[in-house]
Design an enzyme around this catalytic site. Structure first.
Site, PDB file in Angstrom:
ATOM      1  N   LYS A 125       0.862  -1.190   0.000  1.00 48.15           N
ATOM      2  CA  LYS A 125       0.000   0.000   0.000  1.00 48.15           C
ATOM      3  C   LYS A 125       0.886   1.223   0.000  1.00 48.15           C
ATOM      4  O   LYS A 125       2.023   1.162   0.465  1.00 48.15           O
ATOM      5  CB  LYS A 125      -0.861   0.019   1.269  1.00 48.15           C
ATOM      6  CG  LYS A 125      -2.091   0.891   1.158  1.00 48.15           C
ATOM      7  CD  LYS A 125      -3.241   0.130   0.543  1.00 48.15           C
ATOM      8  CE  LYS A 125      -4.416   1.018   0.244  1.00 48.15           C
ATOM      9  NZ  LYS A 125      -5.594   0.207  -0.165  1.00 48.15           N
ATOM     10  N   ASP A 165      -7.132   4.330  -4.354  1.00 49.87           N
ATOM     11  CA  ASP A 165      -7.777   4.193  -3.042  1.00 49.87           C
ATOM     12  C   ASP A 165      -8.383   5.580  -2.786  1.00 49.87           C
ATOM     13  O   ASP A 165      -8.620   6.326  -3.752  1.00 49.87           O
ATOM     14  CB  ASP A 165      -6.753   3.779  -1.960  1.00 49.87           C
ATOM     15  CG  ASP A 165      -7.410   3.332  -0.656  1.00 49.87           C
ATOM     16  OD1 ASP A 165      -7.875   2.190  -0.588  1.00 49.87           O
ATOM     17  OD2 ASP A 165      -7.503   4.141   0.295  1.00 49.87           O
TER      18      ASP A 165
HETATM   19  P1  NDP Z   1     -13.048   7.866  -2.593  1.00 50.88           P
HETATM   20  O1  NDP Z   1     -11.960   8.855  -2.430  1.00 50.88           O
HETATM   21  O2  NDP Z   1     -13.648   7.656  -3.915  1.00 50.88           O
HETATM   22  O3  NDP Z   1     -14.248   8.200  -1.586  1.00 50.88           O
HETATM   23  C1  NDP Z   1     -14.043   8.256  -0.226  1.00 50.88           C
HETATM   24  C2  NDP Z   1     -15.357   8.586   0.448  1.00 50.88           C
HETATM   25  O4  NDP Z   1     -15.208   8.435   1.844  1.00 50.88           O
HETATM   26  C3  NDP Z   1     -15.772  10.032   0.225  1.00 50.88           C
HETATM   27  O5  NDP Z   1     -17.168  10.137   0.262  1.00 50.88           O
HETATM   28  C4  NDP Z   1     -15.136  10.725   1.419  1.00 50.88           C
HETATM   29  O6  NDP Z   1     -15.738  11.946   1.783  1.00 50.88           O
HETATM   30  C5  NDP Z   1     -15.334   9.689   2.498  1.00 50.88           C
HETATM   31  N1  NDP Z   1     -14.288   9.863   3.497  1.00 50.88           N
HETATM   32  C6  NDP Z   1     -12.949   9.775   3.302  1.00 50.88           C
HETATM   33  N2  NDP Z   1     -12.289  10.042   4.418  1.00 50.88           N
HETATM   34  C7  NDP Z   1     -13.216  10.313   5.334  1.00 50.88           C
HETATM   35  C8  NDP Z   1     -13.158  10.661   6.695  1.00 50.88           C
HETATM   36  N3  NDP Z   1     -11.981  10.809   7.336  1.00 50.88           N
HETATM   37  N4  NDP Z   1     -14.338  10.821   7.359  1.00 50.88           N
HETATM   38  C9  NDP Z   1     -15.524  10.674   6.720  1.00 50.88           C
HETATM   39  N5  NDP Z   1     -15.640  10.364   5.410  1.00 50.88           N
HETATM   40  C10 NDP Z   1     -14.509  10.198   4.744  1.00 50.88           C
HETATM   41  O7  NDP Z   1     -12.461   6.512  -2.006  1.00 50.88           O
HETATM   42  P2  NDP Z   1     -12.961   5.002  -2.232  1.00 50.88           P
HETATM   43  O8  NDP Z   1     -14.434   4.985  -2.401  1.00 50.88           O
HETATM   44  O9  NDP Z   1     -12.097   4.402  -3.254  1.00 50.88           O
HETATM   45  O10 NDP Z   1     -12.568   4.348  -0.840  1.00 50.88           O
HETATM   46  C11 NDP Z   1     -13.475   4.239   0.255  1.00 50.88           C
HETATM   47  C12 NDP Z   1     -13.003   3.153   1.196  1.00 50.88           C
HETATM   48  O11 NDP Z   1     -12.981   1.912   0.502  1.00 50.88           O
HETATM   49  C13 NDP Z   1     -11.602   3.321   1.767  1.00 50.88           C
HETATM   50  O12 NDP Z   1     -11.570   2.773   3.063  1.00 50.88           O
HETATM   51  C14 NDP Z   1     -10.742   2.446   0.843  1.00 50.88           C
HETATM   52  O13 NDP Z   1      -9.558   2.047   1.464  1.00 50.88           O
HETATM   53  C15 NDP Z   1     -11.692   1.297   0.618  1.00 50.88           C
HETATM   54  N6  NDP Z   1     -11.457   0.479  -0.556  1.00 50.88           N
HETATM   55  C16 NDP Z   1     -11.358   1.023  -1.800  1.00 50.88           C
HETATM   56  C17 NDP Z   1     -11.174   0.207  -2.908  1.00 50.88           C
HETATM   57  C18 NDP Z   1     -11.156   0.750  -4.289  1.00 50.88           C
HETATM   58  O14 NDP Z   1     -11.084  -0.053  -5.217  1.00 50.88           O
HETATM   59  N7  NDP Z   1     -11.252   2.041  -4.499  1.00 50.88           N
HETATM   60  C19 NDP Z   1     -11.001  -1.239  -2.757  1.00 50.88           C
HETATM   61  C20 NDP Z   1     -11.202  -1.734  -1.415  1.00 50.88           C
HETATM   62  C21 NDP Z   1     -11.397  -0.877  -0.367  1.00 50.88           C
HETATM   63  P3  NDP Z   1     -14.974  13.340   1.489  1.00 50.88           P
HETATM   64  O15 NDP Z   1     -15.142  13.569   0.018  1.00 50.88           O
HETATM   65  O16 NDP Z   1     -15.677  14.319   2.342  1.00 50.88           O
HETATM   66  O17 NDP Z   1     -13.539  13.146   1.891  1.00 50.88           O
HETATM   67  O1  2IT Z   2      -8.006  -1.490  -0.561  1.00 57.29           O
HETATM   68  C1  2IT Z   2      -7.980  -1.980  -1.707  1.00 57.29           C
HETATM   69  O2  2IT Z   2      -8.126  -3.195  -1.887  1.00 57.29           O
HETATM   70  C2  2IT Z   2      -7.775  -1.088  -2.848  1.00 57.29           C
HETATM   71  N1  2IT Z   2      -7.692   0.126  -2.653  1.00 57.29           N
HETATM   72  C3  2IT Z   2      -7.642  -1.645  -4.228  1.00 57.29           C
HETATM   73  C4  2IT Z   2      -6.246  -2.103  -4.506  1.00 57.29           C
HETATM   74  C5  2IT Z   2      -5.952  -2.525  -5.917  1.00 57.29           C
HETATM   75  O3  2IT Z   2      -4.778  -2.867  -6.147  1.00 57.29           O
HETATM   76  O4  2IT Z   2      -6.826  -2.541  -6.777  1.00 57.29           O
END
Ligand code: NDP
Ligand code: 2IT
Length: 443
Positions: A125, A165
Site C-alpha cells: 500500500k 484508493d
Molecule cells: P473515494 O476517495 O472515492 O471516496 C471516499 C469517500 O469516503 C468520500 O465520500 C469521502 O468523503 C469519504 N471519506 C474519506 N475520508 C473520510 C473521513 N476521514 N471521514 C468521513 N468520510 C470520509 O475513495 P474510495 O471509495 O475508493 O474508498 C473508500 C473506502 O474503501 C476506503 O476505506 C478504501 O480504502 C476502501 N477500498 C477502496 C477500494 C477501491 O477499489 N477504491 C477497494 C477496497 C477498499 P470526502 O469527500 O468528504 O472526503
Molecule cells: O483497498 C484496496 O483493496 C484497494 N484500494 C484496491 C487495490 C488494488 O490494487 O486494486
C-alpha cells in the site's frame, strides 16, 4: 502467554505511535490465536513475526509547485508488505490523514485480502498526505508526476503494482501512468485502474462496490434472505459507495442514505444514484448538493448516519467511521447485516457488539476484495495483451466473491464458529500466505 499474544505484544511495543496498525494486527492475531497456537510449525518458522513486519518501507519527499507558484512538499509512502504469493499489490491513498500507521494497517490488511481473492498477488500500500480537495487539474498532475518520479524505481509489473484508493481515481492513475511511461520508455501494466483506452479493465471502476454487494447477496441467499425490499444505508459517496448503492438497487434494495466527511443525506424515496454520480463524478462536489436536485431529501451536517433505521449497513467511507455506540444503534434498529466496503470502518468494540448480537458481519478483507480482484484481472489482460468484455469480467467478479464467501464461511464452521466471518476470513487468508512462506524458506 501464547505465541500469538507474545507477537502481538511485541508488535505494539516495537511500533509505537501506530494505532491503526496496532488495531489491524490485534483484530487479525486475536482471530488467528487458537488456530496458530494449535500449529507449532508457524512459531518455529517465525511466521507471525514475519507477517507483521513489512518486507520494505519506502518514504520519500514529494516536491511540487502550486498554481500560485509556491513550492509545496508532501510525504510519499510505499509499504511493500508481503510478496509470498505474488507481486506487491494494493492502492495509493491521497488524504491529509495519511501517515505510516495508516499505510501499514492498509498494507497488512491487503496481504490477507489479496490471499482471499485466489489471485496470485502479494500485498502493499502507498500514498501521501497530499490533499486533492480543491486542487486544480494542473496541481493534481504536478503532484502525481513528482510522486511517480520517485516511485517508479520501486515498482514493476512483476514487482509491485499500485492502484487507486481514497483520493486516487482514474484521473490520478492517468497522470501517474503517463509519468511512469515517460521515465521508463515502456508501456507496462504497472498500475491498475487505468482508463479503458490505455489498458484498463472493464468493471474495475464498479468492482469494489459491486463485489461487496455480490458477496453480501450470496450470504443472504445462504441464510434464506435477499436484498429485495431491504432498507440499506451506505456511508461515503466515493467510488466504493456509489457502485455499492447501484448494485444493491439493481437487486431490489432501497438505499436511503449516503454521506461524505461533512454530513449525510437521507432520501425516504431511495437515493437517486444518477444525482450522486453527477455531483461526485462529474462536478467533484459535496453530498449536501443532493438537496439542490431533490428538495424532499434531508441533509444533516456532521456524523449520525448510523442512527438511520436499516436492515443492512454498508460502511464505505474510511477507517473507524463506525464505533460501539453506532453499532448499538444499528442493532437496536433491527440491522442484521453489516458488510465493510471500506478498510476497517468498524472499531474493534463495534465488531464485538455485532458478534454478540448475531449480526452477520463481514470484514473488509473479504467484503471489499472485489476491487483488487479485478485489478488482478486487469494485470492478466495486460500480460495477455487483450481485453475481456464487461460480461466476462463481471461474471468472474461474481464467481470470486461467491468463492470468498464460501471459503470464509466454511473455515468459520470448521473451527466451530459458524457465521463468525472475522475468524473465517483471517484464518482462510492466513493459511495460504503462511503456507507459501513456509515453502519459500526463511526470507
Ligand atoms: P473515494 O476517495 O472515492 O471516496 C471516499 C469517500 O469516503 C468520500 O465520500 C469521502 O468523503 C469519504 N471519506 C474519506 N475520508 C473520510 C473521513 N476521514 N471521514 C468521513 N468520510 C470520509 O475513495 P474510495 O471509495 O475508493 O474508498 C473508500 C473506502 O474503501 C476506503 O476505506 C478504501 O480504502 C476502501 N477500498 C477502496 C477500494 C477501491 O477499489 N477504491 C477497494 C477496497 C477498499 P470526502 O469527500 O468528504 O472526503
Ligand atoms: O483497498 C484496496 O483493496 C484497494 N484500494 C484496491 C487495490 C488494488 O490494487 O486494486
Amino acid at each position: 502467554m501464547s505465541y500469538t499474544m507474545k507477537v502481538l505484544e511485541k508488535v505494539i511495543q516495537k511500533n509505537p505511535n501506530e494505532p491503526e496498525f496496532h488495531q489491524a494486527v490485534t483484530e487479525t492475531l486475536t482471530a488467528l490465536q487458537p488456530y496458530v497456537d494449535a500449529h507449532p510449525e508457524y512459531e518455529r518458522a517465525g511466521i507471525l513475526e514475519r507477517l507483521c513486519e513489512p518486507e520494505r518501507v519506502i518514504i520519500f519527499r514529494v516536491p511540487w509547485v502550486d498554481d500560485s507558484g509556491k513550492v509545496r512538499i508532501n510525504k510519499g509512502y510505499r509499504v511493500q508488505f508481503n510478496s509470498a504469493i505474488g507481486p506487491y499489490k494494493g492502492g495509493l491513498r491521497f488524504h491529509p490523514s495519511v501517515c505510516l500507521s495508516i499505510i501499514k494497517f492498509l498494507g497488512f490488511e491487503q496481504v490477507l485480502k489479496n490471499s482471499l481473492t485466489g489471485q496470485p498477488i502479494g500485498g502493499g500500500k502507498g500514498g501521501s498526505d497530499f490533499d486533492p480537495k480543491g486542487k486544480s487539474d494542473r496541481e493534481i498532475m504536478a503532484f502525481c508526476q513528482s510522486f511517480m518520479t520517485e516511485l517508479f524505481r520501486h515498482i514493476g509489473e512483476d514487482t509491485d503494482v499500485p492502484a487507486g484508493d481514497i483520493g486516487v481515481g482514474e484521473r490520478e492513475i492517468g497522470f501517474l501512468y503517463g509519468q511512469y511511461k515517460r521515465l521508463t520508455n515502456s508501456c507496462k501494466g504497472v498500475l491498475t485502474g487505468k482508463g479503458l483506452s490505455y489498458g484498463g479493465s472493464l468493471i474495475r471502476t464498479q468492482a469494489t462496490g459491486y463485489g461487496l454487494v455480490y458477496l453480501i447477496d450470496e450470504m443472504l441467499r445462504q441464510h434464506g434472505e435477499s436484498f429485495e425490499n431491504k432498507t440499506v444505508v451506505v456511508s461515503g459517496s466515493g467510488n466504493v459507495a456509489i457502485y455499492a448503492v447501484e448494485k444493491a438497487q439493481q437487486l431490489g434494495a432501497k438505499v436511503v442514505a449516503m454521506s461524505d466527511s461533512d454530513g449525510f443525506v437521507y432520501d425516504a424515496d431511495g437515493i437517486d444514484i444518477k444525482i450522486v454520480k453527477e455531483i461526485k463524478e462529474e462536478k467533484r462536489g459535496r453530498i449536501s448538493e443532493y438537496t439542490d436536485y431533490k428538495q424532499s431529501a434531508v441533509y444533516t451536517r456532521g456524523k449520525g448516519i448510523w442512527s438511520i433505521k436499516c436492515d443492512i449497513a454498508l460502511p464505505c467511507a474510511t477507517q473507524n467511521e463506525l464505533d460501539e455506540n453506532d453499532a448499538e444503534k444499528l442493532v437496536k434498529n433491527g440491522c442484521f447485516v453489516v458488510g465493510e466496503g471500506a478498510n476497517m470502518p468498524a472499531t474493534i468494540e463495534a465488531t464485538k457488539v455485532f458478534l454478540q448480537n448475531r449480526v452477520l458481519f463481514v470484514p473488509g478483507k473479504a467484503a471489499n476484495a472485489g476491487g483488487v480482484a479485478v485489478s488482478a484481472l486487469e494485470m492478466s489482460q495486460n500480460s495477455m495483451r487483450t481485453s475481456w468484455t464487461f460480461e466476462k469480467v463481471d461474471r468472474k467478479l461474481r464467481e470470486i466473491m461467491t468463492n470468498i464467501y464460501n471459503n470464509i464461511s466454511s473455515v468459520a464452521k470448521e473451527v466451530g464458529q459458524e457465521d463468525n466471518f472475522i475468524v473465517g476470513a483471517n484464518i482462510a487468508a492466513f493459511k495460504k500466505v503462511a503456507d507459501a512462506m513456509l515453502k519459500q524458506g526463511i526470507v
